[in-house]
Motif scaffolding. Structure first.
Motif, mmCIF file in Angstrom:
data_model
loop_
_atom_site.group_PDB
_atom_site.id
_atom_site.type_symbol
_atom_site.label_atom_id
_atom_site.label_comp_id
_atom_site.label_asym_id
_atom_site.label_seq_id
_atom_site.Cartn_x
_atom_site.Cartn_y
_atom_site.Cartn_z
ATOM 1 N N GLY A 188 0.841 -1.193 0.000
ATOM 2 C CA GLY A 188 0.000 0.000 0.000
ATOM 3 C C GLY A 188 0.872 1.238 0.000
ATOM 4 O O GLY A 188 2.027 1.188 -0.401
ATOM 5 N N PHE A 189 0.316 2.345 0.484
ATOM 6 C CA PHE A 189 1.083 3.590 0.537
ATOM 7 C C PHE A 189 0.590 4.452 1.678
ATOM 8 O O PHE A 189 -0.568 4.381 2.073
ATOM 9 C CB PHE A 189 1.055 4.332 -0.808
ATOM 10 C CG PHE A 189 -0.303 4.818 -1.255
ATOM 11 C CD1 PHE A 189 -0.576 6.170 -1.296
ATOM 12 C CD2 PHE A 189 -1.288 3.925 -1.657
ATOM 13 C CE1 PHE A 189 -1.821 6.632 -1.724
ATOM 14 C CE2 PHE A 189 -2.522 4.369 -2.089
ATOM 15 C CZ PHE A 189 -2.795 5.728 -2.116
ATOM 16 N N THR A 190 1.485 5.241 2.221
ATOM 17 C CA THR A 190 1.177 5.990 3.444
ATOM 18 C C THR A 190 0.198 7.134 3.228
ATOM 19 O O THR A 190 -0.429 7.579 4.179
ATOM 20 C CB THR A 190 2.461 6.552 4.093
ATOM 21 O OG1 THR A 190 3.055 7.506 3.210
ATOM 22 C CG2 THR A 190 3.442 5.444 4.415
ATOM 23 N N TYR A 191 0.054 7.612 1.999
ATOM 24 C CA TYR A 191 -0.875 8.712 1.720
ATOM 25 C C TYR A 191 -2.281 8.203 1.410
ATOM 26 O O TYR A 191 -3.163 8.988 1.084
ATOM 27 C CB TYR A 191 -0.359 9.565 0.549
ATOM 28 C CG TYR A 191 0.820 10.422 0.928
ATOM 29 C CD1 TYR A 191 0.660 11.765 1.240
ATOM 30 C CD2 TYR A 191 2.105 9.884 0.979
ATOM 31 C CE1 TYR A 191 1.740 12.555 1.591
ATOM 32 C CE2 TYR A 191 3.191 10.668 1.337
ATOM 33 C CZ TYR A 191 3.008 11.997 1.639
ATOM 34 O OH TYR A 191 4.082 12.772 1.990
ATOM 35 N N CYS A 192 -2.486 6.914 1.520
ATOM 36 C CA CYS A 192 -3.781 6.298 1.228
ATOM 37 C C CYS A 192 -4.823 6.817 2.222
ATOM 38 O O CYS A 192 -4.608 6.759 3.437
ATOM 39 C CB CYS A 192 -3.650 4.783 1.338
ATOM 40 S SG CYS A 192 -5.147 3.877 0.918
ATOM 41 N N PRO A 193 -5.952 7.304 1.725
ATOM 42 C CA PRO A 193 -6.931 7.902 2.629
ATOM 43 C C PRO A 193 -7.784 6.911 3.419
ATOM 44 O O PRO A 193 -8.265 7.250 4.488
ATOM 45 C CB PRO A 193 -7.816 8.733 1.694
ATOM 46 C CG PRO A 193 -7.691 8.053 0.369
ATOM 47 C CD PRO A 193 -6.307 7.474 0.321
ATOM 48 N N ALA A 194 -7.975 5.678 2.922
ATOM 49 C CA ALA A 194 -8.909 4.801 3.624
ATOM 50 C C ALA A 194 -8.529 3.317 3.611
ATOM 51 O O ALA A 194 -8.451 2.686 4.661
ATOM 52 C CB ALA A 194 -10.315 4.971 3.048
ATOM 53 N N ILE A 195 -8.318 2.746 2.452
ATOM 54 C CA ILE A 195 -8.161 1.295 2.354
ATOM 55 C C ILE A 195 -6.906 0.797 3.067
ATOM 56 O O ILE A 195 -6.965 -0.153 3.843
ATOM 57 C CB ILE A 195 -8.198 0.828 0.885
ATOM 58 C CG1 ILE A 195 -9.597 1.065 0.319
ATOM 59 C CG2 ILE A 195 -7.830 -0.645 0.752
ATOM 60 C CD1 ILE A 195 -9.739 0.818 -1.158
ATOM 61 N N CYS A 196 -5.775 1.424 2.818
ATOM 62 C CA CYS A 196 -4.524 0.957 3.438
ATOM 63 C C CYS A 196 -4.580 1.006 4.968
ATOM 64 O O CYS A 196 -4.263 0.008 5.622
ATOM 65 C CB CYS A 196 -3.324 1.724 2.912
ATOM 66 S SG CYS A 196 -3.050 1.501 1.143
#
Length: 137
Positions: A6-14
């Motif tokens: 995933g990625f750290t700037y992901c708003p919801a799923i991650c």
């Protein structure tokens, strides 16, 4: 291994998936926890520096290791796990972007053999029970 891309700037799923992974892991008996290493691998190495990753994974559990690297290293990791990820520019700001990516939690043996794949619809209870089942059998 329990692995999530995933990625750290992901708003919801991650953050939701990492929270679920942490909840399942922490619900395991301590002797089982010692046999499993949770890992978060970024699909956005341009923004997810080692310092960013360190701060982000600390929000979920101390046992979670965050991995980043060069674009080539991340591409290699994605390829070996058959993970899709692509930049998606923001409509109102072409300089900003999000990442579209595969959202699975991988459960692997010590030999890196896939033992289970968990989808976003799987709960932490489902994950915990499957891990226990695999380890005990």
């Amino acid at each position: 291994l329990l692995v999530y891309f995933g990625f750290t700037y992901c708003p919801a799923i991650c953050p939701t998936e990492l929270s679920k992974m942490a909840e399942a892991y922490l619900a395991l008996p301590e002797e089982m926890q010692k046999k499993i290493q949770p890992i978060f691998i970024t699909v956005d190495p341009e923004r997810d520096t080692p310092d960013v990753m360190k701060g982000y994974v600390s929000l979920f559990m101390p046992q979670l290791i965050g991995l980043t690297g060069s674009i080539g290293q991340i591409e290699s990791a994605k390829k070996s796990f058959k993970v899709y990820a692509a930049k998606v520019p923001e409509e109102d700001d072409p300089q900003s972007y999000t990442m579209d990516h595969t959202s699975l939690i991988y459960f692997l043996s010590p030999e890196n053999v896939p033992l289970a794949f968990f989808k976003t619809t799987d709960t932490s209870d489902v994950i915990e029970k499957r891990i226990v089942s695999v380890i005990l059998n």
